[in-house]
Design a protein around this motif. Sequence first.
Motif, PDB file in Angstrom:
ATOM      1  N   UNK A 285       0.652  -1.165  -0.023  1.00  0.00           N
ATOM      2  CA  UNK A 285       0.022  -0.155  -0.039  1.00  0.00           C
ATOM      3  C   UNK A 285       0.833   1.248   0.162  1.00  0.00           C
ATOM      4  N   UNK A 286       2.009   1.211   0.930  1.00  0.00           N
ATOM      5  CA  UNK A 286       2.915   2.515   0.871  1.00  0.00           C
ATOM      6  C   UNK A 286       3.399   2.565  -0.499  1.00  0.00           C
ATOM      7  N   UNK A 287       3.864   1.649  -1.278  1.00  0.00           N
ATOM      8  CA  UNK A 287       4.543   1.831  -2.618  1.00  0.00           C
ATOM      9  C   UNK A 287       3.580   2.370  -3.398  1.00  0.00           C
ATOM     10  N   UNK A 288       2.289   2.191  -3.083  1.00  0.00           N
ATOM     11  CA  UNK A 288       1.332   2.812  -4.118  1.00  0.00           C
ATOM     12  C   UNK A 288       0.715   4.281  -3.906  1.00  0.00           C
ATOM     13  N   UNK A 289       1.325   4.872  -2.504  1.00  0.00           N
ATOM     14  CA  UNK A 289       0.807   6.113  -2.078  1.00  0.00           C
ATOM     15  C   UNK A 289       1.102   7.160  -2.841  1.00  0.00           C
ATOM     16  N   UNK A 290       0.322   7.885  -3.355  1.00  0.00           N
ATOM     17  CA  UNK A 290       0.555   9.203  -4.176  1.00  0.00           C
ATOM     18  C   UNK A 290       0.655  10.527  -3.366  1.00  0.00           C
TER      19      UNK A 290
END
Length: 291
Positions: A285-290
């Motif tokens: 989820x963190x890797x996808x945080x914008x």
Amino acid sequence: MLNLTQLKVLDAVARHRSVTEAAKELHYSQPSVSHHLARLEAATGAKLIQRVGRGIRLTPEGELLAQRATEILGRLDAASAELAARVGLRAGRVRLAGFQTVLSTLVPKAAAELSRRHPGIELNLVDAHPSDGLKLLRAGQVDLALIFRHADSPLEEDGIRLTHLLDDPIYLVSDRPDQRLEDHRDSAWVGGCERCRAATVAACERAGFAPRFAFFCDDTVITQSLVAAGMGVAIVNGLALLAHQSPGIHAAPLTGNARQIYAATYGDPPDPPATTALLEILAESSARADL
């Protein structure tokens, strides 16, 4: 010899600072609680409780044993959940402590994904400042704590294992567009918690001035509202703006000032399967945080 019942009684008395309230929580009679405390004092050879007026307080020896009792009971609880999870990820529980901005951004999506992949896992959430989250982690009251660190923050103590999730950039927020730190040498500032305030001071000092704090507020929504009303300027992190950005404010990114977000676990690996599953999902989820 110490036993778990006595430790549970001492833990409850220490938390409530009251035999009466401890008895209510444990569904014991007051004489029963007093009896267990007396047996515990006899077993340890130490005075643990002192009467003070109509109340009680723990002696230094009582405080020490109560702290260890909390840790032991937390670890026992965690071990029970881990053992249940050994049948696979069809069952188990994971307890997560996190601070406001991760609980309102990263965690809900991770919780939904954990429920989708492993519907048998129970997730418990605790809203806690990073320092409090680490205390809960060391005491065995949570399995995972989300924390942040700035570049100049001290390293965590032995036993804490950190998994880096993301770098959270910081922004100058004001009620006017195209502003720089240097433009607010004489402005009023809104400061946050002690760690966040220190980061604001450091950023301003790098720009050649010391900020003049007029307001202090840990709530980033209130901070943004003050800024939008023209009461001052502030430095706010990207996760806070992802969770909520007030109308009427302008956010300018500040380079080289990101704070690091970590997931903290405690003790020797491996972690319980449910904890490992949640940690993997949080990383995704963190890797996808914008930000």
